[in-house]
Structure formats: structure tokens, C-alpha cells
Scaffold this motif. Structure first.
Motif, PDB file in Angstrom:
ATOM      1  N   GLN A  14      29.423  29.332  -1.537  1.00 39.55           N
ATOM      2  CA  GLN A  14      30.415  30.157  -1.847  1.00 39.55           C
ATOM      3  C   GLN A  14      30.969  30.871  -0.251  1.00 39.55           C
ATOM      4  O   GLN A  14      32.244  30.921  -0.114  1.00 39.55           O
ATOM      5  CB  GLN A  14      30.053  31.263  -2.832  1.00 39.55           C
ATOM      6  N   TRP A  15      30.048  31.281   0.404  1.00 40.70           N
ATOM      7  CA  TRP A  15      30.226  31.953   1.696  1.00 40.70           C
ATOM      8  C   TRP A  15      30.986  30.809   2.625  1.00 40.70           C
ATOM      9  O   TRP A  15      31.893  31.198   3.404  1.00 40.70           O
ATOM     10  CB  TRP A  15      28.925  32.365   2.402  1.00 40.70           C
ATOM     11  N   THR A  16      30.467  29.552   2.696  1.00 42.18           N
ATOM     12  CA  THR A  16      31.216  28.505   3.368  1.00 42.18           C
ATOM     13  C   THR A  16      32.557  28.271   2.860  1.00 42.18           C
ATOM     14  O   THR A  16      33.649  28.126   3.744  1.00 42.18           O
ATOM     15  CB  THR A  16      30.349  27.268   3.402  1.00 42.18           C
ATOM     16  N   ALA A  17      32.881  27.941   1.756  1.00 43.04           N
ATOM     17  CA  ALA A  17      34.189  27.923   1.159  1.00 43.04           C
ATOM     18  C   ALA A  17      35.158  29.068   1.389  1.00 43.04           C
ATOM     19  O   ALA A  17      36.375  29.088   1.793  1.00 43.04           O
ATOM     20  CB  ALA A  17      34.006  27.615  -0.296  1.00 43.04           C
ATOM     21  N   SER A  18      34.802  30.277   1.349  1.00 46.79           N
ATOM     22  CA  SER A  18      35.440  31.536   1.661  1.00 46.79           C
ATOM     23  C   SER A  18      35.713  31.533   3.127  1.00 46.79           C
ATOM     24  O   SER A  18      36.762  31.922   3.526  1.00 46.79           O
ATOM     25  CB  SER A  18      34.632  32.604   1.237  1.00 46.79           C
ATOM     26  N   SER A  95      41.336  21.915  11.747  1.00 45.05           N
ATOM     27  CA  SER A  95      40.134  20.986  11.516  1.00 45.05           C
ATOM     28  C   SER A  95      38.733  21.463  12.323  1.00 45.05           C
ATOM     29  O   SER A  95      37.625  21.438  11.790  1.00 45.05           O
ATOM     30  CB  SER A  95      40.704  19.565  12.114  1.00 45.05           C
ATOM     31  N   MET A  96      39.271  21.852  13.485  1.00 43.33           N
ATOM     32  CA  MET A  96      38.131  22.658  14.301  1.00 43.33           C
ATOM     33  C   MET A  96      37.305  23.993  13.404  1.00 43.33           C
ATOM     34  O   MET A  96      36.062  23.925  13.557  1.00 43.33           O
ATOM     35  CB  MET A  96      38.319  22.923  15.681  1.00 43.33           C
ATOM     36  N   HIS A  97      38.239  24.536  12.904  1.00 44.79           N
ATOM     37  CA  HIS A  97      37.908  25.836  12.242  1.00 44.79           C
ATOM     38  C   HIS A  97      37.128  25.396  10.947  1.00 44.79           C
ATOM     39  O   HIS A  97      35.874  25.598  10.680  1.00 44.79           O
ATOM     40  CB  HIS A  97      39.030  26.680  11.612  1.00 44.79           C
ATOM     41  N   ILE A  98      37.423  24.350  10.182  1.00 48.98           N
ATOM     42  CA  ILE A  98      36.680  23.779   9.111  1.00 48.98           C
ATOM     43  C   ILE A  98      35.329  23.326   9.347  1.00 48.98           C
ATOM     44  O   ILE A  98      34.376  23.690   8.789  1.00 48.98           O
ATOM     45  CB  ILE A  98      37.674  22.806   8.180  1.00 48.98           C
ATOM     46  N   ALA A 104      28.042  26.083  10.113  1.00 50.12           N
ATOM     47  CA  ALA A 104      27.468  27.361   9.963  1.00 50.12           C
ATOM     48  C   ALA A 104      26.870  27.441   8.597  1.00 50.12           C
ATOM     49  O   ALA A 104      25.798  28.046   8.399  1.00 50.12           O
ATOM     50  CB  ALA A 104      28.532  28.600  10.180  1.00 50.12           C
ATOM     51  N   GLY A 105      27.732  26.935   7.562  1.00 47.55           N
ATOM     52  CA  GLY A 105      26.912  26.681   6.265  1.00 47.55           C
ATOM     53  C   GLY A 105      25.740  25.866   6.237  1.00 47.55           C
ATOM     54  O   GLY A 105      24.783  26.077   5.728  1.00 47.55           O
ATOM     55  N   TRP A 106      25.893  24.788   6.988  1.00 45.09           N
ATOM     56  CA  TRP A 106      24.654  23.766   6.916  1.00 45.09           C
ATOM     57  C   TRP A 106      23.520  24.533   7.690  1.00 45.09           C
ATOM     58  O   TRP A 106      22.350  24.436   7.177  1.00 45.09           O
ATOM     59  CB  TRP A 106      24.717  22.633   7.919  1.00 45.09           C
ATOM     60  N   LEU A 126      24.802  36.752   4.996  1.00 42.71           N
ATOM     61  CA  LEU A 126      25.916  35.727   4.709  1.00 42.71           C
ATOM     62  C   LEU A 126      27.115  36.319   5.170  1.00 42.71           C
ATOM     63  O   LEU A 126      28.262  36.082   4.709  1.00 42.71           O
ATOM     64  CB  LEU A 126      26.106  35.237   3.471  1.00 42.71           C
ATOM     65  N   GLY A 127      27.400  37.289   6.017  1.00 36.76           N
ATOM     66  CA  GLY A 127      28.660  38.030   6.325  1.00 36.76           C
ATOM     67  C   GLY A 127      28.339  39.168   7.090  1.00 36.76           C
ATOM     68  O   GLY A 127      27.403  39.790   7.219  1.00 36.76           O
ATOM     69  N   GLY A 128      29.343  39.328   7.940  1.00 37.23           N
ATOM     70  CA  GLY A 128      29.494  40.653   8.846  1.00 37.23           C
ATOM     71  C   GLY A 128      28.439  40.447   9.884  1.00 37.23           C
ATOM     72  O   GLY A 128      28.067  41.422  10.675  1.00 37.23           O
ATOM     73  N   ASP A 129      28.014  39.146  10.470  1.00 33.95           N
ATOM     74  CA  ASP A 129      27.241  39.105  11.541  1.00 33.95           C
ATOM     75  C   ASP A 129      27.570  38.038  12.450  1.00 33.95           C
ATOM     76  O   ASP A 129      28.806  37.364  12.152  1.00 33.95           O
ATOM     77  CB  ASP A 129      25.823  38.812  11.118  1.00 33.95           C
ATOM     78  N   GLU A 130      27.035  37.585  13.324  1.00 31.94           N
ATOM     79  CA  GLU A 130      27.574  36.540  14.299  1.00 31.94           C
ATOM     80  C   GLU A 130      27.718  35.152  13.681  1.00 31.94           C
ATOM     81  O   GLU A 130      28.425  34.319  14.369  1.00 31.94           O
ATOM     82  CB  GLU A 130      26.868  36.513  15.781  1.00 31.94           C
TER      83      GLU A 130
END
Length: 134
Positions: A14-18, A95-98, A104-106, A126-130
Motif C-alpha cells: 500500500q505504501w509503495t502504491a501510494s 518513469s524514474m519516480h515509479i 524502495a518497496g522491494w 513506512l513513511g516520514g523517513d528517508e
């Protein structure tokens, strides 16, 4: 333990998709601008990019393709008129963003897989960090 990992892996998905659909920064206009990256925007821009070298693009967008975004240092969206090469740069940046979001998700999935206890699973953020891609 198995349930904790499955729950966290779901959260990672979910975090990756968001992250993917939460917007990205491109300098296609000549300056940093934060653009939307929701599925509808992705599909719309992909279709436009397929036509940048056609007479239809030139006819439909004589001043460039209008794309709304928030310029660095601004608080509201404005329209940026992207020429064909800028549309292609915008798509490359998307594309680079995706790709960055997926990587990051992997990495988070690998962290979960490596956990040996529920406490280790619960410690993964899963959020609010680097690790959150922009």
C-alpha cells in the motif's frame, strides 16, 4: 510471526502504491515542479507522449501541452505548457519516480523477509523517513 510479516508486507504494498501515485518532481519545464502521478494522469500523459511527433499534437497543442503542477516555492497549482521534448522528459521523470518507488518497496519487503521476530517486523517504518521516494 507469519501473520505479522503478511500484515507488514500488505502495508509495504500500500505504501509503495501510494508513493507512486503521490506525485513527483520534474524539471521538464525548466524548473522544479511537483506534478500529480495518479493513474489517470499517468495514462493521459502516456497517450499524449505517444503523439508528440504527430500533426495532431501540433494542432491540438500549438503552445505546448498544458500540465498542472506546483512550482518550487509556490503553494498552488499553475499550468505549464510543455513542448514535445518536455513531454518526453516529463514521462522519463515519471518513469524514474515509479522505478525509485518500486525499488524502495522491494527494499522494505526484503527488510520484512529478514525479520526474525514480531518486534523486528513492528519496528519497520513506512513513511516520514528517508526511505520515502519523492
Amino acid at each position: 510471526m507469519w501473520y505479522a510479516k503478511q500484515r507488514k508486507l500488505y502495508d509495504v504494498t500500500q505504501w509503495t502504491a501510494s508513493s507512486i501515485t503521490g506525485g513527483f518532481v520534474s524539471e521538464a519545464s525548466g524548473a522544479p515542479v511537483r506534478y500529480d502521478s495518479d493513474k489517470e494522469t499517468q495514462l493521459t500523459m502516456q497517450g499524449i507522449a505517444l503523439n508528440v511527433e504527430t500533426p495532431l499534437f501540433a494542432k491540438k497543442y500549438p503552445d505546448g501541452c498544458p500540465v498542472r503542477g506546483i512550482a518550487e516555492g509556490k503553494n498552488s497549482k499553475e499550468v505549464f505548457w510543455l513542448k514535445p521534448s518536455q513531454v518526453m522528459q516529463w514521462m522519463a521523470d515519471l518513469s524514474m519516480h515509479i522505478g525509485s518507488c518500486k525499488q524502495a518497496g522491494w527494499a522494505k519487503q526484503a527488510e520484512v523477509d529478514a525479520c526474525k521476530s514480531v518486534d523486528e517486523v513492528d519496528a519497520i517504518t513506512l513513511g516520514g523517513d528517508e526511505s520515502v521516494p519523492s
